[in-house]
Design a protein around this motif. Structure first.
Motif, PDB file in Angstrom:
ATOM      1  N   GLN A  35      -2.856  -4.393   8.654  1.00  0.00           N
ATOM      2  CA  GLN A  35      -3.436  -3.574   7.602  1.00  0.00           C
ATOM      3  C   GLN A  35      -2.664  -2.280   7.371  1.00  0.00           C
ATOM      4  O   GLN A  35      -2.893  -1.580   6.374  1.00  0.00           O
ATOM      5  CB  GLN A  35      -4.911  -3.307   7.910  1.00  0.00           C
ATOM      6  CG  GLN A  35      -5.742  -4.585   7.918  1.00  0.00           C
ATOM      7  CD  GLN A  35      -7.218  -4.343   8.143  1.00  0.00           C
ATOM      8  OE1 GLN A  35      -7.699  -3.223   8.033  1.00  0.00           O
ATOM      9  NE2 GLN A  35      -7.965  -5.407   8.454  1.00  0.00           N
ATOM     10  N   PHE A  36      -1.733  -1.962   8.279  1.00  0.00           N
ATOM     11  CA  PHE A  36      -0.870  -0.813   8.026  1.00  0.00           C
ATOM     12  C   PHE A  36      -0.003  -1.035   6.789  1.00  0.00           C
ATOM     13  O   PHE A  36       0.416  -0.086   6.126  1.00  0.00           O
ATOM     14  CB  PHE A  36       0.019  -0.533   9.241  1.00  0.00           C
ATOM     15  CG  PHE A  36      -0.698   0.161  10.361  1.00  0.00           C
ATOM     16  CD1 PHE A  36      -1.063   1.496  10.256  1.00  0.00           C
ATOM     17  CD2 PHE A  36      -1.026  -0.512  11.526  1.00  0.00           C
ATOM     18  CE1 PHE A  36      -1.734   2.151  11.286  1.00  0.00           C
ATOM     19  CE2 PHE A  36      -1.689   0.117  12.566  1.00  0.00           C
ATOM     20  CZ  PHE A  36      -2.056   1.458  12.444  1.00  0.00           C
ATOM     21  N   LEU A  37       0.285  -2.314   6.484  1.00  0.00           N
ATOM     22  CA  LEU A  37       1.071  -2.629   5.292  1.00  0.00           C
ATOM     23  C   LEU A  37       0.350  -2.203   4.019  1.00  0.00           C
ATOM     24  O   LEU A  37       0.978  -1.942   2.992  1.00  0.00           O
ATOM     25  CB  LEU A  37       1.359  -4.134   5.228  1.00  0.00           C
ATOM     26  CG  LEU A  37       2.408  -4.697   6.175  1.00  0.00           C
ATOM     27  CD1 LEU A  37       2.474  -6.215   6.026  1.00  0.00           C
ATOM     28  CD2 LEU A  37       3.775  -4.084   5.894  1.00  0.00           C
ATOM     29  N   PHE A  38      -0.971  -2.132   4.089  1.00  0.00           N
ATOM     30  CA  PHE A  38      -1.740  -1.823   2.897  1.00  0.00           C
ATOM     31  C   PHE A  38      -1.430  -0.425   2.359  1.00  0.00           C
ATOM     32  O   PHE A  38      -1.586  -0.154   1.169  1.00  0.00           O
ATOM     33  CB  PHE A  38      -3.241  -1.941   3.178  1.00  0.00           C
ATOM     34  CG  PHE A  38      -3.669  -3.304   3.664  1.00  0.00           C
ATOM     35  CD1 PHE A  38      -2.821  -4.397   3.560  1.00  0.00           C
ATOM     36  CD2 PHE A  38      -4.923  -3.497   4.213  1.00  0.00           C
ATOM     37  CE1 PHE A  38      -3.222  -5.656   4.002  1.00  0.00           C
ATOM     38  CE2 PHE A  38      -5.336  -4.750   4.652  1.00  0.00           C
ATOM     39  CZ  PHE A  38      -4.479  -5.823   4.550  1.00  0.00           C
ATOM     40  N   TYR A  39      -0.990   0.469   3.254  1.00  0.00           N
ATOM     41  CA  TYR A  39      -0.712   1.838   2.845  1.00  0.00           C
ATOM     42  C   TYR A  39       0.557   1.946   2.008  1.00  0.00           C
ATOM     43  O   TYR A  39       0.842   2.999   1.441  1.00  0.00           O
ATOM     44  CB  TYR A  39      -0.601   2.743   4.075  1.00  0.00           C
ATOM     45  CG  TYR A  39      -1.898   2.872   4.835  1.00  0.00           C
ATOM     46  CD1 TYR A  39      -2.942   3.674   4.360  1.00  0.00           C
ATOM     47  CD2 TYR A  39      -2.110   2.179   6.027  1.00  0.00           C
ATOM     48  CE1 TYR A  39      -4.138   3.785   5.051  1.00  0.00           C
ATOM     49  CE2 TYR A  39      -3.301   2.285   6.726  1.00  0.00           C
ATOM     50  CZ  TYR A  39      -4.311   3.089   6.228  1.00  0.00           C
ATOM     51  OH  TYR A  39      -5.501   3.199   6.904  1.00  0.00           O
ATOM     52  N   PHE A  40       1.342   0.855   1.960  1.00  0.00           N
ATOM     53  CA  PHE A  40       2.573   0.865   1.166  1.00  0.00           C
ATOM     54  C   PHE A  40       2.343   0.345  -0.247  1.00  0.00           C
ATOM     55  O   PHE A  40       3.283   0.133  -1.009  1.00  0.00           O
ATOM     56  CB  PHE A  40       3.651   0.025   1.859  1.00  0.00           C
ATOM     57  CG  PHE A  40       4.106   0.604   3.164  1.00  0.00           C
ATOM     58  CD1 PHE A  40       5.082   1.584   3.192  1.00  0.00           C
ATOM     59  CD2 PHE A  40       3.541   0.183   4.363  1.00  0.00           C
ATOM     60  CE1 PHE A  40       5.497   2.135   4.408  1.00  0.00           C
ATOM     61  CE2 PHE A  40       3.946   0.720   5.573  1.00  0.00           C
ATOM     62  CZ  PHE A  40       4.925   1.698   5.597  1.00  0.00           C
ATOM     63  N   GLY A  41       1.080   0.117  -0.591  1.00  0.00           N
ATOM     64  CA  GLY A  41       0.741  -0.275  -1.945  1.00  0.00           C
ATOM     65  C   GLY A  41       1.112  -1.697  -2.310  1.00  0.00           C
ATOM     66  O   GLY A  41       1.292  -2.010  -3.491  1.00  0.00           O
ATOM     67  N   ILE A  42       1.208  -2.586  -1.338  1.00  0.00           N
ATOM     68  CA  ILE A  42       1.547  -3.978  -1.646  1.00  0.00           C
ATOM     69  C   ILE A  42       0.339  -4.675  -2.257  1.00  0.00           C
ATOM     70  O   ILE A  42      -0.816  -4.278  -2.030  1.00  0.00           O
ATOM     71  CB  ILE A  42       2.017  -4.751  -0.406  1.00  0.00           C
ATOM     72  CG1 ILE A  42       0.873  -4.924   0.601  1.00  0.00           C
ATOM     73  CG2 ILE A  42       3.202  -4.073   0.255  1.00  0.00           C
ATOM     74  CD1 ILE A  42       1.196  -5.878   1.723  1.00  0.00           C
ATOM     75  N   ASP A  43       0.603  -5.684  -3.040  1.00  0.00           N
ATOM     76  CA  ASP A  43      -0.455  -6.521  -3.600  1.00  0.00           C
ATOM     77  C   ASP A  43       0.091  -7.939  -3.757  1.00  0.00           C
ATOM     78  O   ASP A  43       1.193  -8.235  -3.296  1.00  0.00           O
ATOM     79  CB  ASP A  43      -0.975  -5.958  -4.929  1.00  0.00           C
ATOM     80  CG  ASP A  43       0.135  -5.770  -5.960  1.00  0.00           C
ATOM     81  OD1 ASP A  43       1.127  -6.539  -5.929  1.00  0.00           O
ATOM     82  OD2 ASP A  43       0.022  -4.853  -6.784  1.00  0.00           O
ATOM     83  N   GLN A  44      -0.651  -8.797  -4.445  1.00  0.00           N
ATOM     84  CA  GLN A  44      -0.227 -10.192  -4.546  1.00  0.00           C
ATOM     85  C   GLN A  44       1.046 -10.377  -5.368  1.00  0.00           C
ATOM     86  O   GLN A  44       1.704 -11.410  -5.276  1.00  0.00           O
ATOM     87  CB  GLN A  44      -1.365 -11.039  -5.137  1.00  0.00           C
ATOM     88  CG  GLN A  44      -2.540 -11.159  -4.182  1.00  0.00           C
ATOM     89  CD  GLN A  44      -3.594 -12.128  -4.669  1.00  0.00           C
ATOM     90  OE1 GLN A  44      -3.340 -13.319  -4.774  1.00  0.00           O
ATOM     91  NE2 GLN A  44      -4.782 -11.613  -4.961  1.00  0.00           N
ATOM     92  N   GLY A  45       1.416  -9.360  -6.117  1.00  0.00           N
ATOM     93  CA  GLY A  45       2.682  -9.426  -6.833  1.00  0.00           C
ATOM     94  C   GLY A  45       3.882  -9.389  -5.903  1.00  0.00           C
ATOM     95  O   GLY A  45       4.997  -9.743  -6.293  1.00  0.00           O
ATOM     96  N   ASP A  46       3.668  -8.957  -4.655  1.00  0.00           N
ATOM     97  CA  ASP A  46       4.750  -8.879  -3.670  1.00  0.00           C
ATOM     98  C   ASP A  46       4.824 -10.128  -2.789  1.00  0.00           C
ATOM     99  O   ASP A  46       5.664 -10.198  -1.889  1.00  0.00           O
ATOM    100  CB  ASP A  46       4.545  -7.651  -2.767  1.00  0.00           C
ATOM    101  CG  ASP A  46       4.511  -6.356  -3.558  1.00  0.00           C
ATOM    102  OD1 ASP A  46       5.469  -6.114  -4.315  1.00  0.00           O
ATOM    103  OD2 ASP A  46       3.521  -5.607  -3.435  1.00  0.00           O
ATOM    104  N   THR A  47       3.958 -11.097  -3.043  1.00  0.00           N
ATOM    105  CA  THR A  47       3.868 -12.256  -2.156  1.00  0.00           C
ATOM    106  C   THR A  47       5.180 -13.024  -2.063  1.00  0.00           C
ATOM    107  O   THR A  47       5.632 -13.361  -0.968  1.00  0.00           O
ATOM    108  CB  THR A  47       2.746 -13.201  -2.636  1.00  0.00           C
ATOM    109  OG1 THR A  47       1.506 -12.490  -2.647  1.00  0.00           O
ATOM    110  CG2 THR A  47       2.628 -14.399  -1.712  1.00  0.00           C
ATOM    111  N   THR A  48       5.809 -13.300  -3.200  1.00  0.00           N
ATOM    112  CA  THR A  48       7.040 -14.092  -3.196  1.00  0.00           C
ATOM    113  C   THR A  48       8.165 -13.378  -2.453  1.00  0.00           C
ATOM    114  O   THR A  48       8.860 -13.980  -1.628  1.00  0.00           O
ATOM    115  CB  THR A  48       7.491 -14.401  -4.636  1.00  0.00           C
ATOM    116  OG1 THR A  48       6.456 -15.145  -5.292  1.00  0.00           O
ATOM    117  CG2 THR A  48       8.767 -15.216  -4.642  1.00  0.00           C
ATOM    118  N   ALA A  49       8.348 -12.083  -2.721  1.00  0.00           N
ATOM    119  CA  ALA A  49       9.400 -11.314  -2.044  1.00  0.00           C
ATOM    120  C   ALA A  49       9.131 -11.262  -0.543  1.00  0.00           C
ATOM    121  O   ALA A  49      10.057 -11.413   0.276  1.00  0.00           O
ATOM    122  CB  ALA A  49       9.468  -9.905  -2.628  1.00  0.00           C
TER     123      ALA A  49
END
Length: 357
Positions: A35-49
């Motif tokens: 959940q620390f990744l959540f602070y970097f503003g990732i969302d499902q648009g980043d799934t492929t990368a």
């Protein structure tokens, strides 16, 4: 699960409890450190990368454990990499790809014990089951191994104490399938779907087989003509075998695992290939049989199609796959015990002598 979990987290929800951001509504069954990744503003648009990075790291890991490999060994590893089980993990962009890389990195850094230890510890914090890879530290001296084992035991105790509620959520959110899966619970759970009594018999039978394998393997540990040699004490293939076999054996005993986790058997292949050409007949036989079983498991989705054209083909292919999983499990346990360092054998022999007295 992770990128969707980030969206749920931004809504003020705990994705380990409620995860509407996931397209299928699955709760996040990963340790909370993700959940620390959540602070970097990732969302499902980043799934492929995100998935592409994991796939790249996996292939780097494969290369890391094949230094100066013979052509035949390389071909075997490639056959495992291109198998449906491994490609299932790649297709899903599964986190196990990252764990595979971390485990292989810890293997090549094994001479730097402390760095290797904390690399594996990082893998454990990300997915828990890499704890079984710590058998890699059988390569060190008796004194150092005991120190590492004690430190690891303390970490596991503290983790279980402070995060027991998270462990319960992870367990509850983890699907336990009987198809495209391996593990000690898979067969009897499948049988129980048709007949509860026969399922109970199959469950007891599974545990009896496991205990029998442990008994035979422990006797191999006590033998004077064990296959362990000091000359291969620092072999990267032996280290990789221990890590791969440890993870497969450990996750098998956890109960149910998706077949993509069979990718960790790739680590055991180079050493199994070497033992398949040894002069020791028993070791040669078990190694070859284990290799065949591994590839039957890895390529199950392909040869299952040929069974499908025969009467009861689906049932027959399922039985063969389960048999292959169990043979691989049994063979790896035997070879793991038989190839332990001499100081482990001495401890076991002294313990047995004290019990007899």
């Amino acid at each position: 699960t992770i990128t969707g979990g980030a969206e749920s987290y931004l809504q003020g929800l705990d994705p380990m409890v409620q995860n509407p951001g996931d397209p299928w509504g699955r709760t996040m069954n990963y340790p909370r450190i993700w959940q620390f990744l959540f602070y970097f503003g990732i969302d499902q648009g980043d799934t492929t990368a995100f998935g592409m990075v994991l796939i790249f790291l996996f292939f780097v890991g494969v290369v890391l454990v094949l230094p100066n490999a013979a052509a035949s060994t390389t071909m075997l590893v490639l056959a495992a990499v291109l198998s449906p089980a491994t490609l299932l993990g790649i297709e899903r962009g599964n986190i196990d790809l990252l764990i595979f890389f971390l485990v292989t990195f810890s293997i090549i850094m094994a001479k730097t014990h402390l760095f290797s230890f904390f690399t594996l510890l990082a893998a454990f914090c990300l997915k828990l089951y890499p704890v079984f890879g710590f058998v890699l530290f059988l390569r060190v001296s008796k004194v150092l191994a005991i120190k590492y084992a004690s430190f690891l035991a303390l970490i596991l105790f503290l983790y279980s104490y402070f995060y027991h509620s998270d462990l319960a959520l992870i367990s509850a959110g983890t699907p336990r399938s009987t198809s495209l899966s391996y593990g000690i619970n898979v067969f009897w759970m499948q049988v129980a779907r048709f007949d509860s009594t026969m399922g109970w018999v199959a469950r007891v039978g599974s545990y009896v087989v496991f205990l029998a394998v442990i008994f035979v393997s422990f006797k191999a540990l006590l033998k004077k003509n064990r296959i362990y040699l000091d000359s291969i004490h620092t072999s990267i293939y032996l280290d990789a075998f221990r890590a791969g076999a440890g993870i497969y054996i450990g996750t098998f005993l956890l109960g149910n695992n998706w077949d993509y986790r069979l990718m960790f058997l790739i680590l055991a292949i180079p050493q199994l290939a070497a033992w398949s050409n040894t002069d020791e007949s028993v070791v040669k036989f078990i190694s070859r049989f284990t290799l065949v079983s591994i590839f039957l498991s890895l390529w199950y989705l392909v040869w299952k199609k040929f069974f499908g054209i025969m009467p009861y083909g689906g049932f027959s292919s399922y039985l063969v796959d389960e048999l292959a999983n169990w043979v691989a499990f049994s063979g790896l346990i035997y070879l793991f015990f038989a190839s332990m360092p001499s100081w482990v054998s001495e401890i076991a022999q002294n313990t047995m002598n004290q019990v007899r007295r």
